[in-house]
Motif scaffolding. Structure first.
Motif, PDB file in Angstrom:
ATOM      1  N   LEU A  10       0.834  -1.199   0.000  1.00  0.00           N
ATOM      2  CA  LEU A  10       0.000   0.000   0.000  1.00  0.00           C
ATOM      3  C   LEU A  10       0.872   1.253   0.000  1.00  0.00           C
ATOM      4  O   LEU A  10       1.802   1.368   0.792  1.00  0.00           O
ATOM      5  CB  LEU A  10      -0.924   0.011   1.214  1.00  0.00           C
ATOM      6  N   TRP A  11       0.533   2.167  -0.895  1.00  0.00           N
ATOM      7  CA  TRP A  11       1.263   3.418  -1.015  1.00  0.00           C
ATOM      8  C   TRP A  11       0.378   4.580  -0.614  1.00  0.00           C
ATOM      9  O   TRP A  11      -0.834   4.549  -0.782  1.00  0.00           O
ATOM     10  CB  TRP A  11       1.727   3.623  -2.448  1.00  0.00           C
ATOM     11  N   THR A  12       1.006   5.619  -0.120  1.00  0.00           N
ATOM     12  CA  THR A  12       0.304   6.860   0.188  1.00  0.00           C
ATOM     13  C   THR A  12       0.083   7.627  -1.126  1.00  0.00           C
ATOM     14  O   THR A  12       0.733   7.336  -2.135  1.00  0.00           O
ATOM     15  CB  THR A  12       1.137   7.745   1.128  1.00  0.00           C
TER      16      THR A  12
ATOM     17  N   CYS B  77      -8.612   2.490  -4.881  1.00  0.00           N
ATOM     18  CA  CYS B  77      -8.022   2.930  -3.621  1.00  0.00           C
ATOM     19  C   CYS B  77      -8.678   2.203  -2.452  1.00  0.00           C
ATOM     20  O   CYS B  77      -9.706   1.558  -2.599  1.00  0.00           O
ATOM     21  CB  CYS B  77      -8.166   4.435  -3.446  1.00  0.00           C
TER      22      CYS B  77
ATOM     23  N   ARG C  21      -5.164   4.924   0.701  1.00  0.00           N
ATOM     24  CA  ARG C  21      -3.962   4.171   0.346  1.00  0.00           C
ATOM     25  C   ARG C  21      -4.235   3.481  -0.978  1.00  0.00           C
ATOM     26  O   ARG C  21      -5.371   3.201  -1.341  1.00  0.00           O
ATOM     27  CB  ARG C  21      -3.600   3.122   1.415  1.00  0.00           C
TER      28      ARG C  21
END
Length: 64
Positions: A11-13, A39, A48
């Motif tokens: 998971l990326w911001t 998302c 995320r």
């Protein structure tokens, strides 16, 4: 069967996605609102992005 679990997801911001695509966080938010990228909304209200799902969505969008 090779099924990914939540534990396996990367998971990326929004900032990390923006840096990866050389765009702004506002652009990432716009893509999210337009439904261009999937998302996950956390209980805190933050978003995320599962990077493989985003990359797949962006690839599909590029081929349209």
């Amino acid at each position: 069967m090779n099924k990914r679990t939540k534990k396996d997801m990367q998971l990326w911001t929004p900032g990390e996605v923006a840096r990866f695509y050389s765009c702004t966080v506002d652009t990432v938010a716009q893509w999210r609102k337009e439904g261009k990228i999937p998302c996950i909304m956390l209980t805190t209200g933050d978003f995320r992005y599962e990077i493989e799902a985003v990359r797949n969505a962006m690839e599909v969008g590029r081929n349209e």
